[in-house]
Design an enzyme around this catalytic site. Structure first.
Site, mmCIF file in Angstrom:
data_model
loop_
_atom_site.group_PDB
_atom_site.id
_atom_site.type_symbol
_atom_site.label_atom_id
_atom_site.label_comp_id
_atom_site.label_asym_id
_atom_site.label_seq_id
_atom_site.Cartn_x
_atom_site.Cartn_y
_atom_site.Cartn_z
ATOM 1 N N ASP A 102 0.853 -1.192 0.000
ATOM 2 C CA ASP A 102 0.000 0.000 0.000
ATOM 3 C C ASP A 102 0.890 1.243 0.000
ATOM 4 O OD1 ASP A 102 -2.183 1.686 0.223
ATOM 5 O OD2 ASP A 102 -2.444 1.367 2.361
ATOM 6 N N LYS A 131 -1.487 -2.083 -4.564
ATOM 7 C CA LYS A 131 -2.362 -0.957 -4.895
ATOM 8 C C LYS A 131 -1.649 -0.022 -5.858
ATOM 9 C CE LYS A 131 -5.181 -0.837 -0.742
ATOM 10 N NZ LYS A 131 -5.559 -0.098 0.472
ATOM 11 N N ASP A 159 -7.529 -7.737 6.871
ATOM 12 C CA ASP A 159 -8.521 -7.456 7.902
ATOM 13 C C ASP A 159 -8.985 -6.010 7.901
ATOM 14 O OD1 ASP A 159 -5.955 -6.393 8.932
ATOM 15 O OD2 ASP A 159 -7.115 -6.019 10.755
ATOM 16 N N ARG A 165 -10.538 -11.737 8.144
ATOM 17 C CA ARG A 165 -9.355 -12.427 7.626
ATOM 18 C C ARG A 165 -9.708 -13.802 7.047
ATOM 19 N NH1 ARG A 165 -4.732 -9.524 9.040
ATOM 20 N NH2 ARG A 165 -4.695 -8.610 11.120
#
Ligand code: IMP
Ligand code: MG
Length: 183
Positions: A102, A131, A159, A165
């Site tokens: 990310d 991402k 999560d 999860r």
């Protein structure tokens, strides 16, 4: 759980089919090398379990536990390690396995600590999801399952406040269920 999703991005079979290919790439890369896989807890637990069983090499598995979210949906900017030292990987090739790339802070911090405290012959990164966005830190992945848009996703190890999860698929959480109080 699935009712909490706005949309499904990847069904279980799609994920597993992609892992077949990813595992072949990794197997080819490390065929004649001493490999230690470092799985990043908790997010990579499902991914690593499914991926590693598709890699027919004599590898070693270790884990590191880090946190950077502390309950919200955006990285706090600080990565904390739950253990003091990294696994002993001197003279070995390392593959760091994480759920998602990310901001890049987590993988950057792990690589920094790894090279500061151990002497791996090499360190590469494998993530299930990447991402598409600008990163806060210069971390890149060498093996990628899927590229996705900059949305908050859950399932298959990922999560939201430790929930979801165990969803066997990956989806985008409905916006009204997400509070950013933990940012
Ligand atoms: P980074 O340090 O910002 O690259 O974030 C990496 C970590 O944040 C991952 O290992 C995940 O645990 C978590 N993370 C980032 N994006 C998401 C998401 O969309 N859903 C769930 N967890 C995420
Ligand atoms: Mg997380």
């Amino acid at each position: 759980m699935q009712n909490d999703l706005e949309k499904i991005l990847f069904h279980e079979q799609t994920i597993l089919s992609r892992l077949d290919v990813l595992a072949q790439e990794i197997t080819a890369e490390y065929r004649d090398k001493e490999l230690t896989v470092i799985a990043v807890l908790n997010g990579s637990i499902i991914f690593a379990a499914d991926l590693l069983r598709r890699i027919p090499l004599a590898l070693k598995l270790d884990c590191v536990s880090v946190a950077s979210y502390h309950g919200g949906t955006a990285s706090t900017g600080q990565v904390t390690f739950d253990q003091i030292s990294v696994p002993d990987v001197s003279g070995r090739h390392v593959l760091i396995v994480d759920d998602i790339l990310d901001s890049g802070r987590t993988l950057f911090a792990i690589q920094e600590k790894l090279f500061a405290e151990a002497r791996p012959l090499s360190a590469k990164v494998c993530v299930l999801l990447r991402k598409i966005k600008e990163r806060a830190k210069p971390a890149e992945a060498d093996f990628v399952g899927f590229d996705i848009a900059d949305e908050f996703v859950v399932g298959y190890g990922l999560d939201y406040q430790e929930n979801y999860r165990n969803l066997p698929l990956i989806g985008v959480l409905r916006a009204e269920l997400v509070t950013n109080s933990g940012r």
